[in-house]
Design a protein around this motif. Sequence first.
Motif, PDB file in Angstrom:
ATOM      1  N   GLU A 143       0.834  -1.206   0.000  1.00 53.12           N
ATOM      2  CA  GLU A 143       0.000   0.000   0.000  1.00 53.12           C
ATOM      3  C   GLU A 143       0.866   1.252   0.000  1.00 53.12           C
ATOM      4  O   GLU A 143       0.588   2.222  -0.722  1.00 53.12           O
ATOM      5  CB  GLU A 143      -0.929   0.006   1.221  1.00 53.12           C
ATOM      6  N   PHE A 144       1.941   1.240   0.797  1.00 49.12           N
ATOM      7  CA  PHE A 144       2.856   2.376   0.816  1.00 49.12           C
ATOM      8  C   PHE A 144       3.463   2.587  -0.568  1.00 49.12           C
ATOM      9  O   PHE A 144       3.548   3.715  -1.059  1.00 49.12           O
ATOM     10  CB  PHE A 144       3.956   2.144   1.844  1.00 49.12           C
ATOM     11  N   PHE A 145       3.912   1.496  -1.186  1.00 45.75           N
ATOM     12  CA  PHE A 145       4.484   1.581  -2.531  1.00 45.75           C
ATOM     13  C   PHE A 145       3.495   2.230  -3.491  1.00 45.75           C
ATOM     14  O   PHE A 145       3.857   3.122  -4.280  1.00 45.75           O
ATOM     15  CB  PHE A 145       4.854   0.183  -3.030  1.00 45.75           C
ATOM     16  N   GLN A 146       2.260   1.809  -3.452  1.00 51.60           N
ATOM     17  CA  GLN A 146       1.264   2.287  -4.411  1.00 51.60           C
ATOM     18  C   GLN A 146       0.888   3.748  -4.184  1.00 51.60           C
ATOM     19  O   GLN A 146       0.665   4.486  -5.146  1.00 51.60           O
ATOM     20  CB  GLN A 146       0.012   1.405  -4.330  1.00 51.60           C
ATOM     21  N   LYS A 147       0.832   4.175  -2.927  1.00 55.84           N
ATOM     22  CA  LYS A 147       0.316   5.507  -2.613  1.00 55.84           C
ATOM     23  C   LYS A 147       1.403   6.561  -2.406  1.00 55.84           C
ATOM     24  O   LYS A 147       1.140   7.746  -2.593  1.00 55.84           O
ATOM     25  CB  LYS A 147      -0.562   5.443  -1.357  1.00 55.84           C
ATOM     26  N   HIS A 148       2.607   6.131  -2.024  1.00 54.52           N
ATOM     27  CA  HIS A 148       3.584   7.119  -1.574  1.00 54.52           C
ATOM     28  C   HIS A 148       4.967   6.961  -2.188  1.00 54.52           C
ATOM     29  O   HIS A 148       5.960   7.390  -1.613  1.00 54.52           O
ATOM     30  CB  HIS A 148       3.696   7.079  -0.044  1.00 54.52           C
ATOM     31  N   THR A 149       5.041   6.303  -3.342  1.00 58.95           N
ATOM     32  CA  THR A 149       6.305   6.265  -4.073  1.00 58.95           C
ATOM     33  C   THR A 149       6.043   6.602  -5.536  1.00 58.95           C
ATOM     34  O   THR A 149       4.893   6.625  -5.994  1.00 58.95           O
ATOM     35  CB  THR A 149       6.995   4.887  -4.007  1.00 58.95           C
ATOM     36  N   LEU A 150       7.120   6.828  -6.255  1.00 58.25           N
ATOM     37  CA  LEU A 150       7.032   7.109  -7.690  1.00 58.25           C
ATOM     38  C   LEU A 150       7.529   5.912  -8.495  1.00 58.25           C
ATOM     39  O   LEU A 150       8.010   6.065  -9.615  1.00 58.25           O
ATOM     40  CB  LEU A 150       7.874   8.353  -8.016  1.00 58.25           C
ATOM     41  N   GLY A 151       7.391   4.726  -7.918  1.00 61.64           N
ATOM     42  CA  GLY A 151       7.938   3.532  -8.548  1.00 61.64           C
ATOM     43  C   GLY A 151       9.241   3.145  -7.893  1.00 61.64           C
ATOM     44  O   GLY A 151       9.672   3.753  -6.907  1.00 61.64           O
ATOM     45  N   CYS A 152       9.891   2.109  -8.411  1.00 58.32           N
ATOM     46  CA  CYS A 152      11.134   1.680  -7.787  1.00 58.32           C
ATOM     47  C   CYS A 152      11.993   0.875  -8.744  1.00 58.32           C
ATOM     48  O   CYS A 152      11.515   0.339  -9.741  1.00 58.32           O
ATOM     49  CB  CYS A 152      10.864   0.851  -6.529  1.00 58.32           C
ATOM     50  N   GLY A 153      13.283   0.832  -8.417  1.00 54.97           N
ATOM     51  CA  GLY A 153      14.172  -0.162  -8.966  1.00 54.97           C
ATOM     52  C   GLY A 153      14.235  -1.303  -7.970  1.00 54.97           C
ATOM     53  O   GLY A 153      13.925  -1.134  -6.783  1.00 54.97           O
ATOM     54  N   MET A 154      14.596  -2.467  -8.441  1.00 54.58           N
ATOM     55  CA  MET A 154      14.618  -3.621  -7.542  1.00 54.58           C
ATOM     56  C   MET A 154      15.767  -4.540  -7.933  1.00 54.58           C
ATOM     57  O   MET A 154      15.924  -4.865  -9.119  1.00 54.58           O
ATOM     58  CB  MET A 154      13.289  -4.368  -7.638  1.00 54.58           C
ATOM     59  N   GLY A 155      16.550  -4.916  -6.957  1.00 55.99           N
ATOM     60  CA  GLY A 155      17.607  -5.879  -7.193  1.00 55.99           C
ATOM     61  C   GLY A 155      17.214  -7.235  -6.647  1.00 55.99           C
ATOM     62  O   GLY A 155      16.801  -7.350  -5.490  1.00 55.99           O
ATOM     63  N   VAL A 156      17.299  -8.274  -7.485  1.00 56.21           N
ATOM     64  CA  VAL A 156      17.073  -9.651  -7.054  1.00 56.21           C
ATOM     65  C   VAL A 156      18.427 -10.347  -7.122  1.00 56.21           C
ATOM     66  O   VAL A 156      19.042 -10.425  -8.190  1.00 56.21           O
ATOM     67  CB  VAL A 156      16.050 -10.376  -7.939  1.00 56.21           C
ATOM     68  N   PHE A 157      18.906 -10.835  -5.979  1.00 55.76           N
ATOM     69  CA  PHE A 157      20.249 -11.420  -5.888  1.00 55.76           C
ATOM     70  C   PHE A 157      20.130 -12.910  -5.592  1.00 55.76           C
ATOM     71  O   PHE A 157      19.511 -13.308  -4.597  1.00 55.76           O
ATOM     72  CB  PHE A 157      21.048 -10.724  -4.792  1.00 55.76           C
ATOM     73  N   ILE A 158      20.723 -13.705  -6.454  1.00 50.56           N
ATOM     74  CA  ILE A 158      20.641 -15.159  -6.342  1.00 50.56           C
ATOM     75  C   ILE A 158      22.050 -15.713  -6.204  1.00 50.56           C
ATOM     76  O   ILE A 158      22.929 -15.391  -7.010  1.00 50.56           O
ATOM     77  CB  ILE A 158      19.964 -15.759  -7.588  1.00 50.56           C
ATOM     78  N   LYS A 159      22.280 -16.524  -5.159  1.00 50.94           N
ATOM     79  CA  LYS A 159      23.601 -17.142  -5.000  1.00 50.94           C
ATOM     80  C   LYS A 159      23.798 -18.183  -6.088  1.00 50.94           C
ATOM     81  O   LYS A 159      22.939 -19.032  -6.313  1.00 50.94           O
ATOM     82  CB  LYS A 159      23.744 -17.768  -3.616  1.00 50.94           C
ATOM     83  N   SER A 160      24.941 -18.122  -6.762  1.00 50.43           N
ATOM     84  CA  SER A 160      25.154 -18.974  -7.926  1.00 50.43           C
ATOM     85  C   SER A 160      26.624 -19.333  -8.060  1.00 50.43           C
ATOM     86  O   SER A 160      27.509 -18.612  -7.583  1.00 50.43           O
ATOM     87  CB  SER A 160      24.677 -18.240  -9.191  1.00 50.43           C
ATOM     88  N   ASP A 161      26.874 -20.432  -8.743  1.00 50.43           N
ATOM     89  CA  ASP A 161      28.254 -20.790  -9.102  1.00 50.43           C
ATOM     90  C   ASP A 161      28.554 -20.428 -10.549  1.00 50.43           C
ATOM     91  O   ASP A 161      29.610 -20.763 -11.074  1.00 50.43           O
ATOM     92  CB  ASP A 161      28.505 -22.274  -8.859  1.00 50.43           C
ATOM     93  N   GLY A 162      27.614 -19.749 -11.191  1.00 49.43           N
ATOM     94  CA  GLY A 162      27.799 -19.319 -12.573  1.00 49.43           C
ATOM     95  C   GLY A 162      27.279 -20.296 -13.600  1.00 49.43           C
ATOM     96  O   GLY A 162      27.200 -19.980 -14.784  1.00 49.43           O
ATOM     97  N   ASN A 163      26.897 -21.467 -13.167  1.00 45.43           N
ATOM     98  CA  ASN A 163      26.406 -22.491 -14.083  1.00 45.43           C
ATOM     99  C   ASN A 163      24.886 -22.381 -14.181  1.00 45.43           C
ATOM    100  O   ASN A 163      24.149 -23.063 -13.472  1.00 45.43           O
ATOM    101  CB  ASN A 163      26.827 -23.878 -13.602  1.00 45.43           C
ATOM    102  N   ILE A 164      24.402 -21.513 -15.056  1.00 44.01           N
ATOM    103  CA  ILE A 164      22.963 -21.303 -15.182  1.00 44.01           C
ATOM    104  C   ILE A 164      22.511 -21.592 -16.612  1.00 44.01           C
ATOM    105  O   ILE A 164      23.279 -21.472 -17.559  1.00 44.01           O
ATOM    106  CB  ILE A 164      22.552 -19.865 -14.791  1.00 44.01           C
ATOM    107  N   ASN A 165      21.249 -21.967 -16.718  1.00 47.55           N
ATOM    108  CA  ASN A 165      20.605 -22.144 -18.016  1.00 47.55           C
ATOM    109  C   ASN A 165      19.784 -20.890 -18.274  1.00 47.55           C
ATOM    110  O   ASN A 165      18.765 -20.662 -17.617  1.00 47.55           O
ATOM    111  CB  ASN A 165      19.734 -23.398 -18.003  1.00 47.55           C
ATOM    112  N   LYS A 166      20.218 -20.064 -19.207  1.00 49.54           N
ATOM    113  CA  LYS A 166      19.581 -18.764 -19.419  1.00 49.54           C
ATOM    114  C   LYS A 166      18.118 -18.895 -19.833  1.00 49.54           C
ATOM    115  O   LYS A 166      17.282 -18.084 -19.421  1.00 49.54           O
ATOM    116  CB  LYS A 166      20.373 -17.954 -20.441  1.00 49.54           C
ATOM    117  N   SER A 167      17.804 -19.897 -20.622  1.00 50.59           N
ATOM    118  CA  SER A 167      16.409 -20.085 -21.049  1.00 50.59           C
ATOM    119  C   SER A 167      15.515 -20.400 -19.852  1.00 50.59           C
ATOM    120  O   SER A 167      14.424 -19.835 -19.701  1.00 50.59           O
ATOM    121  CB  SER A 167      16.313 -21.211 -22.083  1.00 50.59           C
TER     122      SER A 167
END
Length: 242
Positions: A133-157
């Motif tokens: 509710e705070f986000f919707q009423k009292h911000t102008l939007g946001c950036g967001m960082g999602v951090f995932i622990k990884s060993d670098g071996n990912i399937n991009k698809s």
Amino acid sequence: DKKGNGSRDNEQGISDLNEDGVKNYKDVALKALEERYGEEFEIKQVGSTFAGKKGGKKLICNPVSNPAKFCFVEVDPKSLEVYDDYTNRIMEIKLGKLLEENSKDLFGENVRVRPMFNTVYDKHIFLDMEPIEFFQKHTLGCGMGVFIKSDGNINKSEEAIKVETFMNKLITMGLNRSFVSVWYCDENVYSNIDNNFYEVRLRNNFVKFYNDSQNSYNGTYSEIKDNKLKESVNEIEENFKK
């Protein structure tokens, strides 16, 4: 008070502020923050270039309990009114925890979500609100960082499908105007998110820091605008940095 001693006292306070240049406005700022948020604050930096409200004295402060966190503070040189954006930090953390719980089914247990609200001052009167509710009423939007622990071996698809699903969850939750960066982090960087995140954000080198191959093995991004996901799953896959 435009009459009597009240006006003279305020003029004297402003005079003292101008004479010593620092003492009074610092004290006023720290006292206001403690009264608003119920914890002791300290000054991290005197002066800054952030966009203020009144052209006043600027400070960057943090709670004593967490030196990594920061807020922008401005003191009006005439009225000694204090403006701050620390409510954003509180709501960002609440929203981040909520989103982490809603993303572990996609990314696993080792995921951190850190929203970054655009600076809006003096929202401490809305501290009892739920974070969405705070986000919707009292911000102008946001950036967001999602951090995932990884060993670098990912399937991009496969990861692109997960990111698309996560973005659609944000839309369902009502988090419009969100730009999301997803980083697959080195274990050491991931374990220090709480300390590093605020510092790199404060110094405006967030993307540069996490783009560094020593910090993140890979990353992609997506955006919600007008309650719609801008990118297809193929475009999210193409957005991976390598």
